[in-house]
Design a protein around this motif. Structure first.
Motif, PDB file in Angstrom:
ATOM      1  N   GLY A  96     -29.780 -17.000  -1.272  1.00 42.98           N
ATOM      2  CA  GLY A  96     -29.074 -18.254  -1.543  1.00 42.98           C
ATOM      3  C   GLY A  96     -28.487 -18.364  -2.932  1.00 42.98           C
ATOM      4  N   HIS A  97     -28.800 -17.432  -3.824  1.00 40.38           N
ATOM      5  CA  HIS A  97     -28.172 -17.394  -5.148  1.00 40.38           C
ATOM      6  C   HIS A  97     -26.938 -16.504  -5.039  1.00 40.38           C
ATOM      7  N   HIS A  98     -25.769 -17.051  -5.339  1.00 39.81           N
ATOM      8  CA  HIS A  98     -24.504 -16.334  -5.142  1.00 39.81           C
ATOM      9  C   HIS A  98     -23.894 -15.916  -6.471  1.00 39.81           C
ATOM     10  N   GLU A  99     -23.446 -14.671  -6.525  1.00 34.85           N
ATOM     11  CA  GLU A  99     -22.684 -14.145  -7.658  1.00 34.85           C
ATOM     12  C   GLU A  99     -21.380 -13.590  -7.115  1.00 34.85           C
ATOM     13  N   TYR A 100     -20.280 -13.891  -7.801  1.00 32.39           N
ATOM     14  CA  TYR A 100     -18.949 -13.437  -7.402  1.00 32.39           C
ATOM     15  C   TYR A 100     -18.376 -12.621  -8.544  1.00 32.39           C
ATOM     16  N   LEU A 101     -18.184 -11.325  -8.315  1.00 31.65           N
ATOM     17  CA  LEU A 101     -17.750 -10.408  -9.368  1.00 31.65           C
ATOM     18  C   LEU A 101     -16.485  -9.667  -8.951  1.00 31.65           C
ATOM     19  N   VAL A 102     -15.658  -9.337  -9.939  1.00 32.17           N
ATOM     20  CA  VAL A 102     -14.459  -8.533  -9.701  1.00 32.17           C
ATOM     21  C   VAL A 102     -14.472  -7.378 -10.699  1.00 32.17           C
ATOM     22  N   ARG A 103     -14.098  -6.218 -10.209  1.00 31.74           N
ATOM     23  CA  ARG A 103     -13.977  -5.046 -11.088  1.00 31.74           C
ATOM     24  C   ARG A 103     -12.584  -5.107 -11.711  1.00 31.74           C
TER      25      ARG A 103
ATOM     26  N   VAL B 161     -24.456  -8.068   0.330  1.00 28.05           N
ATOM     27  CA  VAL B 161     -23.343  -7.794  -0.572  1.00 28.05           C
ATOM     28  C   VAL B 161     -22.085  -7.630   0.260  1.00 28.05           C
ATOM     29  N   THR B 162     -21.102  -8.484   0.005  1.00 26.15           N
ATOM     30  CA  THR B 162     -19.819  -8.389   0.686  1.00 26.15           C
ATOM     31  C   THR B 162     -18.823  -7.754  -0.276  1.00 26.15           C
ATOM     32  N   ILE B 163     -18.209  -6.666   0.162  1.00 25.30           N
ATOM     33  CA  ILE B 163     -17.217  -5.953  -0.639  1.00 25.30           C
ATOM     34  C   ILE B 163     -15.857  -6.178   0.007  1.00 25.30           C
ATOM     35  N   THR B 164     -14.914  -6.667  -0.791  1.00 24.34           N
ATOM     36  CA  THR B 164     -13.561  -6.911  -0.299  1.00 24.34           C
ATOM     37  C   THR B 164     -12.572  -6.261  -1.249  1.00 24.34           C
ATOM     38  N   VAL B 165     -11.597  -5.568  -0.706  1.00 28.96           N
ATOM     39  CA  VAL B 165     -10.526  -4.977  -1.508  1.00 28.96           C
ATOM     40  C   VAL B 165      -9.299  -5.867  -1.348  1.00 28.96           C
ATOM     41  N   VAL B 166      -8.738  -6.322  -2.486  1.00 31.31           N
ATOM     42  CA  VAL B 166      -7.580  -7.217  -2.456  1.00 31.31           C
ATOM     43  C   VAL B 166      -6.506  -6.696  -3.400  1.00 31.31           C
ATOM     44  N   ASN B 167      -5.293  -7.178  -3.193  1.00 28.54           N
ATOM     45  CA  ASN B 167      -4.186  -6.867  -4.090  1.00 28.54           C
ATOM     46  C   ASN B 167      -3.959  -8.060  -4.998  1.00 28.54           C
TER      47      ASN B 167
ATOM     48  N   LYS C  59       0.831  -1.211   0.000  1.00 25.23           N
ATOM     49  CA  LYS C  59       0.000   0.000   0.000  1.00 25.23           C
ATOM     50  C   LYS C  59       0.865   1.259   0.000  1.00 25.23           C
ATOM     51  N   ASN C  60       1.996   1.215   0.685  1.00 25.55           N
ATOM     52  CA  ASN C  60       2.844   2.393   0.843  1.00 25.55           C
ATOM     53  C   ASN C  60       3.839   2.616  -0.297  1.00 25.55           C
ATOM     54  N   LYS C  61       3.913   1.698  -1.244  1.00 32.71           N
ATOM     55  CA  LYS C  61       4.839   1.862  -2.367  1.00 32.71           C
ATOM     56  C   LYS C  61       4.394   3.019  -3.256  1.00 32.71           C
ATOM     57  N   LEU C  62       5.379   3.742  -3.782  1.00 28.06           N
ATOM     58  CA  LEU C  62       5.076   4.826  -4.706  1.00 28.06           C
ATOM     59  C   LEU C  62       4.698   4.291  -6.083  1.00 28.06           C
ATOM     60  N   SER C  63       5.267   3.138  -6.439  1.00 28.51           N
ATOM     61  CA  SER C  63       4.988   2.512  -7.728  1.00 28.51           C
ATOM     62  C   SER C  63       4.739   1.031  -7.489  1.00 28.51           C
ATOM     63  N   GLN C  64       3.710   0.485  -8.150  1.00 24.81           N
ATOM     64  CA  GLN C  64       3.343  -0.912  -7.932  1.00 24.81           C
ATOM     65  C   GLN C  64       3.159  -1.624  -9.262  1.00 24.81           C
ATOM     66  N   ASN C  65       3.513  -2.897  -9.298  1.00 22.06           N
ATOM     67  CA  ASN C  65       3.248  -3.737 -10.459  1.00 22.06           C
ATOM     68  C   ASN C  65       1.920  -4.471 -10.305  1.00 22.06           C
ATOM     69  N   SER C  66       1.324  -4.360  -9.156  1.00 25.92           N
ATOM     70  CA  SER C  66       0.068  -5.052  -8.863  1.00 25.92           C
ATOM     71  C   SER C  66      -1.087  -4.052  -8.869  1.00 25.92           C
ATOM     72  N   ALA C  67      -2.298  -4.604  -8.822  1.00 24.94           N
ATOM     73  CA  ALA C  67      -3.496  -3.759  -8.808  1.00 24.94           C
ATOM     74  C   ALA C  67      -4.318  -4.051  -7.560  1.00 24.94           C
ATOM     75  N   TRP C  68      -4.976  -3.032  -7.045  1.00 27.22           N
ATOM     76  CA  TRP C  68      -5.934  -3.210  -5.961  1.00 27.22           C
ATOM     77  C   TRP C  68      -7.298  -3.412  -6.601  1.00 27.22           C
ATOM     78  N   LEU C  69      -7.934  -4.542  -6.305  1.00 34.04           N
ATOM     79  CA  LEU C  69      -9.175  -4.942  -6.943  1.00 34.04           C
ATOM     80  C   LEU C  69     -10.326  -4.942  -5.943  1.00 34.04           C
ATOM     81  N   ILE C  70     -11.522  -4.645  -6.441  1.00 33.62           N
ATOM     82  CA  ILE C  70     -12.719  -4.705  -5.618  1.00 33.62           C
ATOM     83  C   ILE C  70     -13.483  -5.973  -5.992  1.00 33.62           C
ATOM     84  N   LEU C  71     -13.735  -6.813  -4.984  1.00 34.32           N
ATOM     85  CA  LEU C  71     -14.494  -8.044  -5.172  1.00 34.32           C
ATOM     86  C   LEU C  71     -15.891  -7.873  -4.587  1.00 34.32           C
ATOM     87  N   LEU C  72     -16.891  -8.415  -5.267  1.00 33.13           N
ATOM     88  CA  LEU C  72     -18.262  -8.416  -4.756  1.00 33.13           C
ATOM     89  C   LEU C  72     -18.735  -9.853  -4.623  1.00 33.13           C
ATOM     90  N   HIS C  73     -19.308 -10.157  -3.481  1.00 26.69           N
ATOM     91  CA  HIS C  73     -20.029 -11.415  -3.301  1.00 26.69           C
ATOM     92  C   HIS C  73     -21.467 -11.007  -3.023  1.00 26.69           C
TER      93      HIS C  73
END
Length: 130
Positions: free
Chosen positions: A31-38, A97-103, A12-26
């Motif tokens: 009982g019907h589950h959808e799993y989405l990523v932006r 709706v569960t929102i998770t931010v991941v790298n 998180k503290n790096k000035l430059s990153q090769n990775s992306a921070w993604l938002i996940l939705l569950h």
């Protein structure tokens, strides 16, 4: 106080990153589950595959009157998938709706502190968005 794993803090503290921070939705609609990523490609997190999908997440709205904070989530309706689900499940009211931010490079870390669970209070459907 929330505590992130050291590897996430460093990334998180790096000035430059090769990775992306993604938002996940569950999305759990009766009982019907959808799993989405932006994102433009699929992601597997905690053994679950997340499908790339267009969605927008507004900032949390809070006021000084003590009301529960709310947030607006707009999910693409181009495929009409969610419009169909809303018809089947009473408009989706009460869905969770569960929102998770991941790298993207650190998917095995614990993201418990970057996870928020919301309940759907109302829905609106247009040709473009749900």
């Amino acid at each position: 106080m929330k505590k992130l794993p050291a590897s996430l803090v460093l990334e998180k503290n790096k000035l430059s990153q090769n990775s992306a921070w993604l938002i996940l939705l569950h999305i759990n609609i009766q009982g019907h589950h959808e799993y989405l990523v932006r994102n433009n490609e699929s992601v597997t997190f905690s053994g679950q595959g997340y499908t790339p999908f267009a969605f927008e997440l507004d900032t949390t709205k809070q006021d000084s009157k003590g009301k529960i904070p709310t947030v607006s989530l707009n999910v693409s309706n181009v495929t009409r998938m969610f419009a169909t689900l809303l018809e089947l499940y009473d408009g989706g009211v009460g869905a969770e709706v569960t929102i998770t931010v991941v790298n993207s490079e650190l998917l095995t870390e614990s993201y418990a502190e970057l996870e928020i669970i919301y309940n759907v209070l109302s829905t609106q459907v247009t040709e473009e968005w749900v």
